[in-house]
Design a protein around this motif. Structure first.
Motif, PDB file in Angstrom:
ATOM      1  N   ARG A  23       0.829  -1.128  -0.108  1.00 36.32           N
ATOM      2  CA  ARG A  23       0.287   0.015  -0.059  1.00 36.32           C
ATOM      3  C   ARG A  23       0.728   1.206  -0.033  1.00 36.32           C
ATOM      4  N   ILE A  24       0.595   2.111  -1.030  1.00 37.65           N
ATOM      5  CA  ILE A  24       1.570   3.259  -0.833  1.00 37.65           C
ATOM      6  C   ILE A  24       0.262   4.506  -0.936  1.00 37.65           C
ATOM      7  N   GLU A  25       1.202   5.745  -0.703  1.00 36.54           N
ATOM      8  CA  GLU A  25       0.444   7.161  -0.799  1.00 36.54           C
ATOM      9  C   GLU A  25       1.332   8.027  -1.369  1.00 36.54           C
ATOM     10  N   ILE A  26       0.968   8.470  -2.486  1.00 37.79           N
ATOM     11  CA  ILE A  26       1.904   9.411  -3.373  1.00 37.79           C
ATOM     12  C   ILE A  26       1.876  10.704  -3.110  1.00 37.79           C
ATOM     13  N   ARG A  27       2.866  11.590  -2.816  1.00 39.57           N
ATOM     14  CA  ARG A  27       3.092  13.090  -2.342  1.00 39.57           C
ATOM     15  C   ARG A  27       4.153  13.588  -3.382  1.00 39.57           C
ATOM     16  N   GLY A  28       3.438  14.727  -3.872  1.00 40.67           N
ATOM     17  CA  GLY A  28       4.274  15.633  -4.851  1.00 40.67           C
ATOM     18  C   GLY A  28       3.313  15.552  -6.189  1.00 40.67           C
ATOM     19  N   LYS A  29       4.111  15.993  -7.181  1.00 38.16           N
ATOM     20  CA  LYS A  29       3.557  16.039  -8.706  1.00 38.16           C
ATOM     21  C   LYS A  29       3.380  14.835  -9.425  1.00 38.16           C
ATOM     22  N   ILE A  30       2.307  14.751  -9.819  1.00 39.56           N
ATOM     23  CA  ILE A  30       1.949  13.733 -10.949  1.00 39.56           C
ATOM     24  C   ILE A  30       1.386  14.217 -12.096  1.00 39.56           C
ATOM     25  N   TYR A  31       1.527  13.513 -13.133  1.00 43.99           N
ATOM     26  CA  TYR A  31       1.039  14.028 -14.467  1.00 43.99           C
ATOM     27  C   TYR A  31      -0.194  12.984 -14.750  1.00 43.99           C
ATOM     28  N   THR A  32      -1.267  13.436 -15.551  1.00 45.44           N
ATOM     29  CA  THR A  32      -2.317  12.570 -15.973  1.00 45.44           C
ATOM     30  C   THR A  32      -2.269  12.511 -17.395  1.00 45.44           C
ATOM     31  N   GLY A  33      -2.885  11.225 -17.893  1.00 44.42           N
ATOM     32  CA  GLY A  33      -2.821  11.188 -19.262  1.00 44.42           C
ATOM     33  C   GLY A  33      -3.634  10.098 -19.723  1.00 44.42           C
ATOM     34  N   ARG A  34      -4.304  10.161 -20.740  1.00 46.32           N
ATOM     35  CA  ARG A  34      -5.066   9.158 -21.460  1.00 46.32           C
ATOM     36  C   ARG A  34      -5.141   8.853 -22.900  1.00 46.32           C
ATOM     37  N   ASP A  35      -5.997   8.210 -23.536  1.00 45.42           N
ATOM     38  CA  ASP A  35      -6.006   7.855 -24.761  1.00 45.42           C
ATOM     39  C   ASP A  35      -5.427   8.969 -25.838  1.00 45.42           C
ATOM     40  N   ALA A  36      -5.952  10.140 -25.654  1.00 49.19           N
ATOM     41  CA  ALA A  36      -5.736  11.021 -26.382  1.00 49.19           C
ATOM     42  C   ALA A  36      -4.183  11.834 -26.548  1.00 49.19           C
ATOM     43  N   ALA A  37      -3.839  11.945 -25.266  1.00 48.58           N
ATOM     44  CA  ALA A  37      -2.736  12.824 -24.923  1.00 48.58           C
ATOM     45  C   ALA A  37      -1.440  11.785 -25.030  1.00 48.58           C
ATOM     46  N   LEU A  38      -1.388  10.617 -24.357  1.00 52.03           N
ATOM     47  CA  LEU A  38      -0.304   9.919 -24.212  1.00 52.03           C
ATOM     48  C   LEU A  38       0.327   9.511 -25.704  1.00 52.03           C
ATOM     49  N   PRO A  39      -0.178   9.041 -26.747  1.00 52.03           N
ATOM     50  CA  PRO A  39       0.586   9.202 -27.884  1.00 52.03           C
ATOM     51  C   PRO A  39       1.186  10.427 -28.311  1.00 52.03           C
ATOM     52  N   LYS A  40       0.395  11.498 -27.914  1.00 55.06           N
ATOM     53  CA  LYS A  40       1.043  12.816 -28.283  1.00 55.06           C
ATOM     54  C   LYS A  40       2.242  13.149 -27.548  1.00 55.06           C
ATOM     55  N   LEU A  41       2.290  12.742 -26.154  1.00 59.12           N
ATOM     56  CA  LEU A  41       3.500  12.941 -25.305  1.00 59.12           C
ATOM     57  C   LEU A  41       4.606  12.152 -26.221  1.00 59.12           C
ATOM     58  N   ILE A  42       4.321  10.926 -26.289  1.00 54.34           N
ATOM     59  CA  ILE A  42       5.256  10.213 -26.926  1.00 54.34           C
ATOM     60  C   ILE A  42       6.031  10.744 -28.149  1.00 54.34           C
ATOM     61  N   ARG A  43       5.361  11.152 -29.062  1.00 54.42           N
ATOM     62  CA  ARG A  43       5.498  11.819 -30.308  1.00 54.42           C
ATOM     63  C   ARG A  43       6.491  13.013 -30.131  1.00 54.42           C
ATOM     64  N   SER A  44       6.025  13.851 -28.982  1.00 59.61           N
ATOM     65  CA  SER A  44       6.724  14.856 -28.493  1.00 59.61           C
ATOM     66  C   SER A  44       8.231  14.664 -28.081  1.00 59.61           C
ATOM     67  N   ILE A  45       8.130  13.804 -27.225  1.00 54.99           N
ATOM     68  CA  ILE A  45       9.559  13.202 -26.782  1.00 54.99           C
ATOM     69  C   ILE A  45      10.454  12.621 -27.840  1.00 54.99           C
ATOM     70  N   LYS A  46       9.787  11.898 -28.682  1.00 52.10           N
ATOM     71  CA  LYS A  46      10.706  11.545 -29.893  1.00 52.10           C
ATOM     72  C   LYS A  46      11.113  12.642 -30.798  1.00 52.10           C
ATOM     73  N   ASN A  47      10.455  13.869 -30.663  1.00 50.66           N
ATOM     74  CA  ASN A  47      10.845  14.827 -31.708  1.00 50.66           C
ATOM     75  C   ASN A  47      11.717  15.811 -30.730  1.00 50.66           C
ATOM     76  N   GLY A  48      12.159  15.092 -29.562  1.00 55.91           N
ATOM     77  CA  GLY A  48      13.066  16.041 -28.814  1.00 55.91           C
ATOM     78  C   GLY A  48      12.450  17.152 -28.179  1.00 55.91           C
ATOM     79  N   GLU A  49      11.255  17.284 -28.141  1.00 60.67           N
ATOM     80  CA  GLU A  49      10.563  18.392 -27.392  1.00 60.67           C
ATOM     81  C   GLU A  49      10.629  17.877 -25.676  1.00 60.67           C
ATOM     82  N   LYS A  50      10.629  18.862 -24.900  1.00 62.78           N
ATOM     83  CA  LYS A  50      10.698  18.639 -23.418  1.00 62.78           C
ATOM     84  C   LYS A  50       9.530  19.437 -22.796  1.00 62.78           C
ATOM     85  N   LEU A  51       8.483  19.044 -22.865  1.00 64.69           N
ATOM     86  CA  LEU A  51       7.149  19.568 -22.414  1.00 64.69           C
ATOM     87  C   LEU A  51       6.948  19.500 -20.762  1.00 64.69           C
TER      88      LEU A  51
END
Length: 166
Positions: A23-51
């Motif tokens: 059992r854990i409790e997370i404290r601090g920053k987390i990001y959210t992502g789903r069907d639409a955004a996660l593939p875009k995030l991967i493309r941006s990382i592959k393109n060298g962008e650091k969003l």
């Protein structure tokens, strides 16, 4: 059972000490992502962008709306396919619900990442959010990538070090 406090960004040493069923409790920053955004995030990382800085980060498979947050099923194609790449790129904790494929379990192990399930209880999870802001893909609306500051987001380690509760 003791609940372990995990602060983000999480280090390799913190992750290696966790085991399936913890059992854990997370404290601090987390990001959210789903069907639409996660593939875009991967493309941006592959393109060298650091969003966003994903080194040691946690990504929760959810949308963010005025109704709150609650995990979506992580084995949806667009989501599960993002897990190996994002783990290799630095994400240490993937948060969602449902079982993952053997291939994804192996990738999590290879890159020293874990999968955490959290209860699909929007009121509980939303009560742990201290602040939120859109950090990427605003055009996706509630499925944009948000940065959440959380204090005590609950979860159970479901997959770690090649083992799974499923």
């Amino acid at each position: 059972m003791i609940t372990k406090i995990i602060k983000t960004p999480a280090t390799h040493d913190v992750i290696k000490d966790l085991k399936v069923g913890d059992r854990i409790e997370i404290r601090g920053k987390i990001y959210t992502g789903r069907d639409a955004a996660l593939p875009k995030l991967i493309r941006s990382i592959k393109n060298g962008e650091k969003l966003i800085d994903i080194e040691g980060s946690a990504i929760m498979h959810t949308a963010v709306s005025d109704a709150g947050i609650s995990p979506t099923t992580s084995n949806k194609e667009e989501i599960e396919e993002s897990i190996p790449f994002l783990s290799e790129a630095g994400v240490k904790i993937h948060i969602g619900k449902g079982g993952l494929s053997e291939e994804t379990i192996k990738a999590l192990d290879k890159w020293g990442s874990i999968f955490v399930v959290t209860p699909p209880a929007a009121a509980l999870l939303t009560s742990k959010v201290v602040s939120k802001q859109v950090v990427a893909f605003e055009e996706e609306g509630m499925e944009a990538i948000h940065e959440l500051e959380v204090n005590g987001l609950p979860g159970i380690v479901a997959i770690a070090h090649g083992e799974s509760i499923y």
